[in-house]
Design a protein around this motif. Structure first.
Motif, PDB file in Angstrom:
ATOM      1  N   ALA B  36       0.841  -1.195   0.000  1.00  0.00           N
ATOM      2  CA  ALA B  36       0.000   0.000   0.000  1.00  0.00           C
ATOM      3  C   ALA B  36       0.868   1.234   0.000  1.00  0.00           C
ATOM      4  CB  ALA B  36      -0.911   0.002   1.224  1.00  0.00           C
ATOM      5  N   THR B  37       0.280   2.338  -0.472  1.00  0.00           N
ATOM      6  CA  THR B  37       1.039   3.588  -0.566  1.00  0.00           C
ATOM      7  C   THR B  37       0.380   4.673   0.263  1.00  0.00           C
ATOM      8  OG1 THR B  37      -0.212   4.146  -2.545  1.00  0.00           O
ATOM      9  CG2 THR B  37       1.873   3.034  -2.868  1.00  0.00           C
ATOM     10  N   ASP B  38      -0.368   4.275   1.292  1.00  0.00           N
ATOM     11  CA  ASP B  38      -1.039   5.264   2.135  1.00  0.00           C
ATOM     12  C   ASP B  38      -0.990   4.812   3.589  1.00  0.00           C
ATOM     13  OD1 ASP B  38      -4.476   4.209   1.379  1.00  0.00           O
ATOM     14  OD2 ASP B  38      -2.702   3.089   1.982  1.00  0.00           O
ATOM     15  N   PHE B  39       0.104   4.176   3.982  1.00  0.00           N
ATOM     16  CA  PHE B  39       0.192   3.647   5.336  1.00  0.00           C
ATOM     17  C   PHE B  39       0.519   4.764   6.312  1.00  0.00           C
ATOM     18  CE2 PHE B  39       0.154   0.174   8.090  1.00  0.00           C
ATOM     19  CZ  PHE B  39       1.251   0.180   8.926  1.00  0.00           C
ATOM     20  N   GLN B  40      -0.165   4.750   7.449  1.00  0.00           N
ATOM     21  CA  GLN B  40      -0.010   5.793   8.451  1.00  0.00           C
ATOM     22  C   GLN B  40       1.039   5.371   9.459  1.00  0.00           C
ATOM     23  OE1 GLN B  40      -2.307   8.443   8.681  1.00  0.00           O
ATOM     24  NE2 GLN B  40      -2.186   9.145  10.768  1.00  0.00           N
ATOM     25  N   ARG B  41       2.094   6.211   9.615  1.00  0.00           N
ATOM     26  CA  ARG B  41       3.129   5.895  10.609  1.00  0.00           C
ATOM     27  C   ARG B  41       3.159   6.894  11.738  1.00  0.00           C
ATOM     28  NH1 ARG B  41       5.797   3.840   6.254  1.00  0.00           N
ATOM     29  NH2 ARG B  41       5.823   1.613   6.631  1.00  0.00           N
ATOM     30  N   ILE B  42       2.552   8.069  11.517  1.00  0.00           N
ATOM     31  CA  ILE B  42       2.583   9.117  12.538  1.00  0.00           C
ATOM     32  C   ILE B  42       1.195   9.192  13.152  1.00  0.00           C
ATOM     33  CG2 ILE B  42       2.917  11.562  12.971  1.00  0.00           C
ATOM     34  CD1 ILE B  42       4.755  11.602  10.562  1.00  0.00           C
ATOM     35  N   PHE B  43       1.157   9.159  14.487  1.00  0.00           N
ATOM     36  CA  PHE B  43      -0.125   9.170  15.186  1.00  0.00           C
ATOM     37  C   PHE B  43      -0.178  10.353  16.120  1.00  0.00           C
ATOM     38  CE2 PHE B  43      -1.037   5.037  13.589  1.00  0.00           C
ATOM     39  CZ  PHE B  43       0.156   4.343  13.599  1.00  0.00           C
ATOM     40  N   LYS B  44      -1.388  10.925  16.254  1.00  0.00           N
ATOM     41  CA  LYS B  44      -1.555  12.040  17.184  1.00  0.00           C
ATOM     42  C   LYS B  44      -1.941  11.469  18.527  1.00  0.00           C
ATOM     43  CE  LYS B  44      -5.104  15.070  17.559  1.00  0.00           C
ATOM     44  NZ  LYS B  44      -5.932  16.262  17.357  1.00  0.00           N
ATOM     45  N   ILE B  45      -1.190  11.822  19.547  1.00  0.00           N
ATOM     46  CA  ILE B  45      -1.551  11.396  20.901  1.00  0.00           C
ATOM     47  C   ILE B  45      -2.444  12.468  21.520  1.00  0.00           C
ATOM     48  CG2 ILE B  45      -0.663  10.731  23.163  1.00  0.00           C
ATOM     49  CD1 ILE B  45       0.075   8.744  20.997  1.00  0.00           C
ATOM     50  N   HIS B  46      -2.021  13.721  21.430  1.00  0.00           N
ATOM     51  CA  HIS B  46      -2.930  14.844  21.685  1.00  0.00           C
ATOM     52  C   HIS B  46      -2.450  16.008  20.831  1.00  0.00           C
ATOM     53  CE1 HIS B  46      -0.119  16.954  24.391  1.00  0.00           C
ATOM     54  NE2 HIS B  46       0.093  15.808  24.989  1.00  0.00           N
ATOM     55  N   ASP B  47      -3.168  17.114  20.885  1.00  0.00           N
ATOM     56  CA  ASP B  47      -2.911  18.223  19.943  1.00  0.00           C
ATOM     57  C   ASP B  47      -1.469  18.666  19.873  1.00  0.00           C
ATOM     58  OD1 ASP B  47      -6.087  19.868  20.408  1.00  0.00           O
ATOM     59  OD2 ASP B  47      -5.339  18.626  18.771  1.00  0.00           O
ATOM     60  N   LYS B  48      -0.723  18.483  20.956  1.00  0.00           N
ATOM     61  CA  LYS B  48       0.662  18.959  20.955  1.00  0.00           C
ATOM     62  C   LYS B  48       1.650  17.813  21.115  1.00  0.00           C
ATOM     63  CE  LYS B  48      -0.466  23.575  22.422  1.00  0.00           C
ATOM     64  NZ  LYS B  48      -0.382  24.609  23.442  1.00  0.00           N
ATOM     65  N   LEU B  49       1.239  16.600  20.764  1.00  0.00           N
ATOM     66  CA  LEU B  49       2.155  15.467  20.904  1.00  0.00           C
ATOM     67  C   LEU B  49       1.895  14.475  19.791  1.00  0.00           C
ATOM     68  CD1 LEU B  49       4.266  13.868  22.473  1.00  0.00           C
ATOM     69  CD2 LEU B  49       2.457  13.049  23.970  1.00  0.00           C
ATOM     70  N   PHE B  50       2.941  14.198  19.035  1.00  0.00           N
ATOM     71  CA  PHE B  50       2.827  13.242  17.935  1.00  0.00           C
ATOM     72  C   PHE B  50       3.853  12.141  18.110  1.00  0.00           C
ATOM     73  CE2 PHE B  50      -0.081  14.954  14.712  1.00  0.00           C
ATOM     74  CZ  PHE B  50      -0.398  16.152  15.325  1.00  0.00           C
ATOM     75  N   LEU B  51       3.449  10.954  17.710  1.00  0.00           N
ATOM     76  CA  LEU B  51       4.313   9.778  17.836  1.00  0.00           C
ATOM     77  C   LEU B  51       4.481   9.150  16.467  1.00  0.00           C
ATOM     78  CD1 LEU B  51       5.584   7.400  19.575  1.00  0.00           C
ATOM     79  CD2 LEU B  51       3.287   6.434  19.554  1.00  0.00           C
ATOM     80  N   GLY B  52       5.719   8.958  16.055  1.00  0.00           N
ATOM     81  CA  GLY B  52       5.969   8.231  14.813  1.00  0.00           C
ATOM     82  C   GLY B  52       6.568   6.890  15.166  1.00  0.00           C
ATOM     83  N   LEU B  53       6.136   5.830  14.471  1.00  0.00           N
ATOM     84  CA  LEU B  53       6.649   4.490  14.780  1.00  0.00           C
ATOM     85  C   LEU B  53       7.189   3.852  13.518  1.00  0.00           C
ATOM     86  CD1 LEU B  53       3.836   3.349  17.178  1.00  0.00           C
ATOM     87  CD2 LEU B  53       6.227   3.478  17.770  1.00  0.00           C
ATOM     88  N   SER B  54       8.495   3.627  13.494  1.00  0.00           N
ATOM     89  CA  SER B  54       9.098   2.965  12.334  1.00  0.00           C
ATOM     90  C   SER B  54       9.396   1.521  12.694  1.00  0.00           C
ATOM     91  CB  SER B  54      10.385   3.680  11.941  1.00  0.00           C
ATOM     92  OG  SER B  54      11.370   3.437  12.914  1.00  0.00           O
ATOM     93  N   GLY B  55       9.715   0.723  11.695  1.00  0.00           N
ATOM     94  CA  GLY B  55      10.032  -0.681  11.963  1.00  0.00           C
ATOM     95  C   GLY B  55       8.881  -1.577  11.556  1.00  0.00           C
ATOM     96  N   LEU B  56       8.708  -2.675  12.264  1.00  0.00           N
ATOM     97  CA  LEU B  56       7.681  -3.657  11.906  1.00  0.00           C
ATOM     98  C   LEU B  56       6.282  -3.049  12.097  1.00  0.00           C
ATOM     99  CD1 LEU B  56       7.500  -6.625  11.031  1.00  0.00           C
ATOM    100  CD2 LEU B  56       7.202  -7.220  13.427  1.00  0.00           C
ATOM    101  N   GLY B  57       5.481  -3.096  11.028  1.00  0.00           N
ATOM    102  CA  GLY B  57       4.155  -2.472  11.043  1.00  0.00           C
ATOM    103  C   GLY B  57       3.245  -3.031  12.109  1.00  0.00           C
ATOM    104  N   SER B  58       3.297  -4.347  12.288  1.00  0.00           N
ATOM    105  CA  SER B  58       2.422  -4.990  13.268  1.00  0.00           C
ATOM    106  C   SER B  58       2.738  -4.511  14.684  1.00  0.00           C
ATOM    107  CB  SER B  58       2.615  -6.499  13.166  1.00  0.00           C
ATOM    108  OG  SER B  58       2.095  -7.144  14.287  1.00  0.00           O
ATOM    109  N   ASP B  59       4.032  -4.489  15.025  1.00  0.00           N
ATOM    110  CA  ASP B  59       4.420  -4.018  16.360  1.00  0.00           C
ATOM    111  C   ASP B  59       4.141  -2.531  16.522  1.00  0.00           C
ATOM    112  OD1 ASP B  59       7.326  -6.166  17.048  1.00  0.00           O
ATOM    113  OD2 ASP B  59       5.158  -6.462  17.266  1.00  0.00           O
ATOM    114  N   ALA B  60       4.274  -1.756  15.420  1.00  0.00           N
ATOM    115  CA  ALA B  60       3.944  -0.325  15.484  1.00  0.00           C
ATOM    116  C   ALA B  60       2.471  -0.154  15.844  1.00  0.00           C
ATOM    117  CB  ALA B  60       4.252   0.356  14.154  1.00  0.00           C
TER     118      ALA B  60
END
Lengths: 198, 204
Positions: B36-60
């Motif tokens: 896929a070419t639309d995978f989401q890796r960056i997640f919003k935890i709250h308005d001023k905090l973002f988390l990006g998770l690289s590596g294995l997609g399942s564990d992310a």
């Protein structure tokens, strides 16, 4: 050499799977149904280790039914996909299920949807998905000819093109394929594409 | 092929003047096949905090679900959002819990802390925190990203210039990595707004 693929069309979703049950060089049967009808509006095409496939798909089907009995309403496709991912992820570091899943579903509110679920529990909502050696051919074919909002006829024609490609280019191509469809009228078998009778 | 390179990913976060930017690629692959070419890796935890998770997609995905759960509980108990520094410590602790059977992920955390001071950090898969004042990178393209960021970064950029810089750094780095790419996803966060943009790069 198991081939499972699926795509989303206009108000329906399609899942196609081969129907061969193979043990080393022996074909046990060529009418093995690998697309389980989870409930009235969900289809789950599974490929991978034969025992794990049968066990896991049945386990999911019964749990989806249990939710329906307990709560009076069916799970959404998204919820079912996430449930499957959770089960696969929990089992991953203990006793992994070697099953890859293409989940297709239809809801009145959100329309058709298709989910790609890896055996390592990677979940992604997609418009077209494929697993196995056949995926090299079917994904390429779908990349070329797929467009959003296809009619049933166009989608079936594309599925046939994918099957033809697999038959002509995969060294040990499966003999028969089954096509199942899910739309507002429910999940059901659409047709078979056979080269051998069983 | 290493398990960290199974799905392919590229993540970068940069600090600007009272703002930060976090960017990722969009490819989800299974080794050399693109799914896929639309995978989401960056997640919003709250308005001023973002988390990006690289590596294995399942564990992310698993890690994200666990962290959101923990943050929601924190919000209920403390009646406020988590500070980025606190969240980073939480992520580190959760990763170290699995020291001898780790999550195959490398997180990038970016947020605005007290007085809207930008905070970024990354850590390895067992929770070794690495705080930085300028930029952090993660993923299969991390080596290229280090080089690109080191040369393109300058301190105290405004959010427009920060967006340009982080986008150029991301796109040029993923072009040298076959496992990441297919566009970019950039979030630029200032104290007043969050801007999300999709980049179109070399789609290959």
């Amino acid at each position: 050499m198991e081939c499972v693929f699926g795509m989303v069309g206009k108000r329906f979703a399609l899942v196609v799977a081969d129907t061969s049950a193979v043990n080393s060089i022996l074909v046990h049967k060529s009418n093995e149904d690998k697309i389980m009808v989870l409930d009235s509006h969900k289809l789950m095409g599974a490929s991978g280790e034969a025992g794990d496939r049968a066990q896991f798909t049945e386990y999911v089907q019964k749990n989806v039914a249990l939710y329906h009995f307990r709560n009076g309403i069916p799970l959404t496709t998204k919820a079912a996909a996430n449930f499957m991912r959770g089960e696969l992820a929990t089992a991953l570091r203990k006793n992994p299920y070697m099953v890859n899943i293409v989940l297709a579903g239809y809801e009145k509110e959100t329309g058709p949807s298709l989910y790609f679920i890896d055996y390592i529990a990677t979940l992604h909502k997609v418009e077209k998905a494929a697993f196995g050696y056949g995926s090299y051919f079917s994904l390429a074919m779908m990349d070329r000819h797929y467009h959003p909002d296809m009619t049933v006829e166009e989608a079936i024609k594309l599925a046939e093109q994918c099957i033809e490609e697999i038959r002509s280019r995969l060294v040990v191509a499966p003999q028969n394929f089954v096509i199942k469809i899910v739309d507002k009228d429910g999940a059901r078998e659409h047709s078979w594409r056979r080269t051998t009778k069983d | 092929m290493s398990i960290f390179e199974y799905n392919g990913s590229a993540l970068v976060a940069m600090v600007g003047k009272n703002c930060f930017a976090i960017a990722s690629d969009r490819r989800l692959g299974v080794q050399l096949q693109t799914i896929a070419t639309d995978f989401q890796r960056i997640f919003k935890i709250h308005d001023k905090l973002f988390l990006g998770l690289s590596g294995l997609g399942s564990d992310a995905q698993t890690l994200y679900q666990r962290l959101v759960f923990r943050h929601k509980l924190y919000q209920l108990r403390e009646e406020r959002d988590m500070k980025p520094e606190t969240f980073a410590s939480l992520v580190s602790a959760i990763l170290y819990e699995k020291r001898f059977g780790p999550y195959f992920c490398q997180p990038v955390i970016a947020g605005l802390g007290d007085d809207d001071k930008p905070f970024i950090c990354t850590m390895d898969s067992i929770g070794a925190k690495e705080l930085a004042k300028d930029f952090v990178v993660a993923g299969t393209a991390s080596e290229s990203l280090y080089g690109a960021c080191e040369s393109m970064f300058k301190p105290d950029m405004e959010h427009e210039e920060l967006f340009e810089t982080i986008s150029q750094a991301l796109l040029s780095s993923v072009d040298r990595d076959c496992l990441s790419g297919w566009g970019g996803h950039v979030y630029v966060v200032t104290p007043s707004e969050v801007t999300e943009r999709i980049l179109k790069g070399r789609m290959d």
